[in-house]
Design a protein around this motif. Structure first.
Motif, PDB file in Angstrom:
ATOM      1  N   GLU A 226      21.898  90.262  37.700  1.00 46.90           N
ATOM      2  CA  GLU A 226      21.839  90.125  36.376  1.00 46.90           C
ATOM      3  C   GLU A 226      21.249  91.015  35.386  1.00 46.90           C
ATOM      4  N   GLU A 227      20.410  92.025  35.949  1.00 44.86           N
ATOM      5  CA  GLU A 227      19.779  93.114  35.201  1.00 44.86           C
ATOM      6  C   GLU A 227      21.028  94.348  35.028  1.00 44.86           C
ATOM      7  N   ASN A 228      21.715  94.342  35.771  1.00 44.37           N
ATOM      8  CA  ASN A 228      22.700  95.281  35.803  1.00 44.37           C
ATOM      9  C   ASN A 228      23.633  94.848  34.635  1.00 44.37           C
ATOM     10  N   VAL A 229      24.081  93.453  34.514  1.00 42.16           N
ATOM     11  CA  VAL A 229      24.762  93.179  33.397  1.00 42.16           C
ATOM     12  C   VAL A 229      24.174  93.249  32.019  1.00 42.16           C
ATOM     13  N   ALA A 230      22.860  92.879  32.031  1.00 41.70           N
ATOM     14  CA  ALA A 230      21.982  93.122  30.781  1.00 41.70           C
ATOM     15  C   ALA A 230      22.026  94.553  30.211  1.00 41.70           C
ATOM     16  N   GLU A 231      21.604  95.464  31.373  1.00 47.06           N
ATOM     17  CA  GLU A 231      21.761  97.040  30.940  1.00 47.06           C
ATOM     18  C   GLU A 231      23.137  97.445  30.462  1.00 47.06           C
ATOM     19  N   ILE A 232      24.214  96.759  30.902  1.00 46.44           N
ATOM     20  CA  ILE A 232      25.675  97.340  30.687  1.00 46.44           C
ATOM     21  C   ILE A 232      25.963  96.720  29.128  1.00 46.44           C
ATOM     22  N   GLU A 251      32.779  86.891  19.339  1.00 42.75           N
ATOM     23  CA  GLU A 251      32.602  85.912  20.187  1.00 42.75           C
ATOM     24  C   GLU A 251      33.513  85.966  21.477  1.00 42.75           C
ATOM     25  N   VAL A 252      34.465  86.558  21.580  1.00 45.93           N
ATOM     26  CA  VAL A 252      34.996  86.991  23.101  1.00 45.93           C
ATOM     27  C   VAL A 252      34.407  87.970  23.775  1.00 45.93           C
ATOM     28  N   ILE A 253      33.793  88.937  23.045  1.00 52.82           N
ATOM     29  CA  ILE A 253      32.838  89.864  23.759  1.00 52.82           C
ATOM     30  C   ILE A 253      31.558  89.124  24.324  1.00 52.82           C
ATOM     31  N   GLU A 254      30.865  88.205  23.560  1.00 54.82           N
ATOM     32  CA  GLU A 254      29.875  87.087  23.914  1.00 54.82           C
ATOM     33  C   GLU A 254      30.382  86.329  24.994  1.00 54.82           C
ATOM     34  N   TYR A 255      31.413  85.824  25.223  1.00 52.21           N
ATOM     35  CA  TYR A 255      31.861  85.042  26.036  1.00 52.21           C
ATOM     36  C   TYR A 255      32.043  85.733  27.432  1.00 52.21           C
ATOM     37  N   ILE A 256      32.296  87.169  27.398  1.00 49.31           N
ATOM     38  CA  ILE A 256      32.496  87.874  28.683  1.00 49.31           C
ATOM     39  C   ILE A 256      31.174  88.391  28.938  1.00 49.31           C
ATOM     40  N   TYR A 257      30.232  88.306  28.243  1.00 48.18           N
ATOM     41  CA  TYR A 257      28.967  88.580  28.753  1.00 48.18           C
ATOM     42  C   TYR A 257      28.529  87.523  29.467  1.00 48.18           C
ATOM     43  N   VAL A 258      28.505  86.363  28.760  1.00 47.60           N
ATOM     44  CA  VAL A 258      27.962  85.036  29.467  1.00 47.60           C
ATOM     45  C   VAL A 258      28.701  84.871  30.832  1.00 47.60           C
ATOM     46  N   ALA A 259      30.137  85.164  30.910  1.00 45.44           N
ATOM     47  CA  ALA A 259      30.921  84.995  32.156  1.00 45.44           C
ATOM     48  C   ALA A 259      30.225  85.958  33.258  1.00 45.44           C
TER      49      ALA A 259
END
Length: 339
Positions: A226-232, A251-259
């Motif tokens: 999850e820290e890797n995702v946050a850093e990306i 919103e699509v970019i936000e969705y893929i972050y959540v995914a």
């Protein structure tokens, strides 16, 4: 100038690399260059490459990294010197069907776009054969189709099994992040930000070698994915002005972050025990609120939407965000931490 530039990062694949290169030089279409990037490999992979340079003079370029950079930055070096109109990425432990290049070029000709996206075959060797397995020894474990719509780029971030128009990548300065895990997520979201046009077709001529010892498969909850995702996504938001794109695209970019965050907690976090999951969940919530303060208004959350998204991702994101609205997502992650 070659029609296609094939970019191959190379690290510790001495026994697998001949299988990859043989499949490339056995193509029905031959107007291509091969760019191999030695990422400080500890084995004799570069010896293998130099042997192929003797057989195919002036068709293979070997770049030597001074320090180990990882696949993303190695691929970026390849893009910088590529001369082809199109770019293909092939991993050094994988191989391709003999009509691979010809098939992708035919699809590009029939459907001009920035990215042509295909499926792939996942191959596996028996434990006894391992890296020594020949093409005939490998068994197809499964075939995978690319998602449809924008998700063919965002939810299918792998750079291989795709043909890129080089001018699109270069003119928009689209590259990989220097983060070692998930560098392809940054690459794919950048394509979407720059409104890549794409064409998806059903073709499985890319043979992905299922290696149980790869970086991705060695991730566990202790690696804090999850820290890797946050850093990306922190890097992505620093590099891209979200105010320059429409709300729907944001919103699509936000969705893929959540995914990706849900995947980090569910796939790589299960069994981590409640105390550790509590930390991971708190990190996710804090990071999401900082990056996307209006995340609750996202129109894409749901089990039946977004259209074209895979069922697995729709279900994971949809259930998580529905439970989050009623305060039951903590309970869900508590259960996941126990199994």
């Amino acid at each position: 100038m070659p029609t296609v530039s094939i970019i191959i990062p190379v690290y510790n694949v001495e026994r697998l690399l001949p299988r990859c290169l043989d499949s490339i030089f056995g193509q029905t279409f031959q107007d291509f260059e091969v760019i191999c990037i030695n990422d400080c490999t500890p084995d004799n992979s570069t010896v293998v490459i130099k042997e192929y340079q003797k057989r195919y003079p002036e068709r293979i370029t070997l770049l030597e990294n001074e320090v180990n950079m990882g696949q993303g930055r190695s691929r970026a070096r390849g893009i910088d010197i590529a001369k082809g109109e199109y770019i293909l990425f092939i991993d050094s432990d994988d191989h391709v069907a003999e009509d691979y290049i010809e098939t992708y070029l035919r699809e590009m000709e029939g459907h001009p776009c920035d990215v042509v996206v295909g499926g792939y075959s996942e191959n596996i060797a028996s434990p006894a054969e391992g890296a020594s397995a020949t093409v005939s020894d490998l068994k197809i474990r499964r075939t995978m189709d690319a998602p449809r719509g924008d998700w063919c780029i965002l939810s299918y971030p792998t750079p291989w099994a795709k043909l890129f128009k080089r001018s699109f990548l270069v003119e928009n300065k689209i590259h990989f992040s220097d983060i070692r895990v998930g560098e392809d997520i940054y690459f794919s979201v950048s394509q979407f930000y720059h409104q890549a046009s794409y064409h998806v077709f059903n073709y499985y001529g890319y043979y992905y070698y299922f290696n149980v010892n790869s970086t991705t498969k060695s991730l566990t909850y202790d690696r804090k994915h999850e820290e890797n995702v946050a850093e990306i996504f922190s890097k992505f938001l620093r590099d891209h002005d979200m105010n320059l794109i429409p709300q729907e695209q944001r919103e699509v970019i936000e969705y893929i972050y959540v995914a990706n965050m849900v995947n980090a907690l569910v796939t790589y976090g299960h069994g981590c025990k409640p105390a550790k999951m509590k930390e991971k969940y708190a990190f996710f919530m804090k990071d999401m609120r900082e990056k996307f303060p209006d995340y609750k208004k996202n129109r894409y959350y749901g089990l039946l939407k977004p259209e074209g998204q895979t069922l697995k991702i729709r279900f994971g994101v949809g259930v998580t965000m529905m439970l989050h609205k009623v305060g039951l997502d903590k309970l869900m992650f508590y259960v996941i931490s126990l199994i």
